[in-house]
Design a protein around this motif. Structure first.
Motif, mmCIF file in Angstrom:
data_model
loop_
_atom_site.group_PDB
_atom_site.id
_atom_site.type_symbol
_atom_site.label_atom_id
_atom_site.label_comp_id
_atom_site.label_asym_id
_atom_site.label_seq_id
_atom_site.Cartn_x
_atom_site.Cartn_y
_atom_site.Cartn_z
ATOM 1 N N ILE A 181 -49.087 3.827 38.169
ATOM 2 C CA ILE A 181 -47.623 3.326 38.928
ATOM 3 C C ILE A 181 -47.304 2.405 37.966
ATOM 4 O O ILE A 181 -47.672 1.283 37.432
ATOM 5 C CB ILE A 181 -48.408 2.484 40.315
ATOM 6 C CG1 ILE A 181 -48.915 3.614 41.112
ATOM 7 C CG2 ILE A 181 -47.045 2.255 41.249
ATOM 8 C CD1 ILE A 181 -49.765 2.795 42.181
ATOM 9 N N GLY A 182 -45.822 2.425 37.956
ATOM 10 C CA GLY A 182 -45.128 1.705 36.897
ATOM 11 C C GLY A 182 -44.592 0.256 37.536
ATOM 12 O O GLY A 182 -44.873 -0.672 36.685
ATOM 13 N N GLU A 183 -44.161 0.295 38.946
ATOM 14 C CA GLU A 183 -43.954 -0.926 39.447
ATOM 15 C C GLU A 183 -44.400 -0.831 40.800
ATOM 16 O O GLU A 183 -44.181 0.313 41.631
ATOM 17 C CB GLU A 183 -42.497 -0.997 39.400
ATOM 18 C CG GLU A 183 -41.865 -2.594 40.038
ATOM 19 C CD GLU A 183 -40.302 -2.659 39.678
ATOM 20 O OE1 GLU A 183 -39.850 -3.565 40.270
ATOM 21 O OE2 GLU A 183 -40.160 -2.168 38.371
ATOM 22 N N MET A 184 -44.814 -2.085 41.594
ATOM 23 C CA MET A 184 -45.145 -2.158 42.957
ATOM 24 C C MET A 184 -45.128 -3.682 43.496
ATOM 25 O O MET A 184 -44.916 -4.565 42.618
ATOM 26 C CB MET A 184 -46.512 -1.702 42.888
ATOM 27 C CG MET A 184 -47.557 -2.240 42.582
ATOM 28 S SD MET A 184 -49.181 -1.397 42.460
ATOM 29 C CE MET A 184 -49.461 -0.846 44.215
ATOM 30 N N GLY A 185 -45.056 -3.647 44.688
ATOM 31 C CA GLY A 185 -44.716 -5.054 45.391
ATOM 32 C C GLY A 185 -46.414 -5.535 45.501
ATOM 33 O O GLY A 185 -47.332 -4.994 45.759
ATOM 34 N N TYR A 186 -46.389 -6.935 45.839
ATOM 35 C CA TYR A 186 -47.645 -7.681 45.962
ATOM 36 C C TYR A 186 -48.223 -7.059 47.491
ATOM 37 O O TYR A 186 -49.368 -6.840 47.405
ATOM 38 C CB TYR A 186 -47.385 -8.940 46.351
ATOM 39 C CG TYR A 186 -46.477 -9.845 45.205
ATOM 40 C CD1 TYR A 186 -47.230 -10.230 44.031
ATOM 41 C CD2 TYR A 186 -45.211 -10.258 45.258
ATOM 42 C CE1 TYR A 186 -46.551 -10.829 42.880
ATOM 43 C CE2 TYR A 186 -44.581 -10.956 44.446
ATOM 44 C CZ TYR A 186 -45.213 -11.340 43.208
ATOM 45 O OH TYR A 186 -44.630 -11.927 42.194
ATOM 46 N N THR A 187 -47.260 -6.732 48.252
ATOM 47 C CA THR A 187 -47.925 -6.321 49.672
ATOM 48 C C THR A 187 -48.367 -4.882 49.619
ATOM 49 O O THR A 187 -49.649 -4.650 50.194
ATOM 50 C CB THR A 187 -46.643 -6.358 50.757
ATOM 51 O OG1 THR A 187 -46.203 -7.617 50.900
ATOM 52 C CG2 THR A 187 -47.294 -5.837 52.030
ATOM 53 N N ASP A 188 -47.882 -4.090 48.791
ATOM 54 C CA ASP A 188 -48.579 -2.824 48.524
ATOM 55 C C ASP A 188 -49.965 -2.943 47.767
ATOM 56 O O ASP A 188 -50.893 -2.108 48.396
ATOM 57 C CB ASP A 188 -47.438 -1.831 47.453
ATOM 58 C CG ASP A 188 -46.178 -1.459 47.952
ATOM 59 O OD1 ASP A 188 -46.076 -1.593 49.134
ATOM 60 O OD2 ASP A 188 -45.546 -1.602 47.339
ATOM 61 N N VAL A 189 -50.184 -3.867 46.838
ATOM 62 C CA VAL A 189 -51.321 -4.137 46.495
ATOM 63 C C VAL A 189 -52.346 -4.653 47.602
ATOM 64 O O VAL A 189 -53.732 -3.966 47.511
ATOM 65 C CB VAL A 189 -51.266 -5.290 45.304
ATOM 66 C CG1 VAL A 189 -52.961 -5.545 44.744
ATOM 67 C CG2 VAL A 189 -50.538 -4.661 44.029
ATOM 68 N N LEU A 190 -51.954 -5.546 48.339
ATOM 69 C CA LEU A 190 -52.856 -5.893 49.339
ATOM 70 C C LEU A 190 -53.078 -4.770 50.626
ATOM 71 O O LEU A 190 -54.449 -4.695 50.899
ATOM 72 C CB LEU A 190 -52.343 -7.393 50.146
ATOM 73 C CG LEU A 190 -52.224 -8.582 49.142
ATOM 74 C CD1 LEU A 190 -51.475 -9.380 49.809
ATOM 75 C CD2 LEU A 190 -53.504 -9.006 48.654
ATOM 76 N N ARG A 191 -52.070 -4.259 51.031
ATOM 77 C CA ARG A 191 -52.071 -3.339 52.225
ATOM 78 C C ARG A 191 -53.105 -2.131 51.553
ATOM 79 O O ARG A 191 -53.903 -1.692 52.451
ATOM 80 C CB ARG A 191 -50.907 -2.726 52.360
ATOM 81 C CG ARG A 191 -50.951 -1.751 53.666
ATOM 82 C CD ARG A 191 -49.650 -1.263 53.978
ATOM 83 N NE ARG A 191 -48.945 -0.257 52.992
ATOM 84 C CZ ARG A 191 -47.857 -0.610 52.034
ATOM 85 N NH1 ARG A 191 -47.403 -1.816 52.483
ATOM 86 N NH2 ARG A 191 -47.421 0.355 51.174
#
Length: 237
Positions: A181-191
């Motif tokens: 994954i090249g880019e993602m959000g903080y919330t994605d990591v947590l969820r």
């Protein structure tokens, strides 16, 4: 993917594995190689702080399984990070790179106690600062310590140096269909509970808008490339 800026001040989080592998102590050659990477990265003009784990000395989880109480095991792990920090400082100084070890656990005979203003001054004056001893408290990981110090020193990014070239949709060691994954959000990591860093560390970075870049530190020159803005690994922001 959005272009990444050149970074001026960074905090690099690495495991103790960078100095010798899990459970194998400290290998001089690996310490020297890591010091060389930091020296090269420093030549970009960036201000660099480092948080290093202690898993190569001992692992708290293993101590707990052997009957050591969790609090004691965590303190033992903190001492391991200080041993690693002193080894890295020595290797950097041998290369003519000015470095300071600062620890949350007071040991004034051979390391500086962590004081926020002094840490910022060292960075301003061009020294590499190695933060050891975690947060000084049990039950907090070195990931959380790294996020905390990144916030306190106003780092432009938290760099998570690993053996893997980013975050994947699945474990690339066991699943050949896993994609980086090249880019993602903080919330994605947590969820998605991706375990890139512990939840407390991710939340700290999210709340203070500090991007996290996960990249392969074991590839020579990658630290410098990330600082210069090359789009390596995965950026979480």
């Amino acid at each position: 993917m959005t272009e990444r800026p050149r970074l001026g001040r960074v905090l690099l989080k690495v495991s103790g594995e960078i100095l010798g592998g899990q459970g194998s102590g400290i290998e001089h050659g690996m310490v020297e190689a890591f010091a060389a990477e930091l020296e090269e990265a420093k030549e970009t003009g960036a201000e660099i702080a480092v948080v290093i784990g202690g898993g190569n000395i001992l692992r708290g989880e293993m101590m707990c399984r052997q009957g050591i109480k969790k609090v004691a095991a965590d303190y033992m792990g903190m001492l391991g990070t200080i041993i690693n920090a002193l080894a890295l400082q020595s290797a950097l100084e041998d290369r003519g790179v000015d470095a300071r070890v600062m620890t949350a656990i007071v040991m004034e005979h051979f390391v500086e106690p962590y004081v926020w203003r002094n840490a910022v001054r060292h960075l301003d004056e061009g020294r590499i600062v190695i933060f050891a001893g975690g947060t000084g408290n049990p039950f907090f990981t070195t990931d959380t310590a790294a996020a905390l110090r990144a916030c306190e020193t106003e780092a432009e990014a938290l760099l998570k140096g690993t053996k893997v070239d980013g975050v994947y949709t699945a474990d690339p060691m066991t699943d050949r269909s896993a994609e980086r994954i090249g880019e993602m959000g903080y919330t994605d990591v947590l969820r998605r509970d991706l375990r890139v860093m512990d939840a407390t560390a991710v939340a700290l970075c999210r709340d203070n808008q500090i991007p996290v870049i996960v990249f392969d530190l074991f590839e020579k020159g990658n630290l410098r490339r990330v600082i210069e803005g090359e789009a390596l690994g995965t950026i979480i922001r």
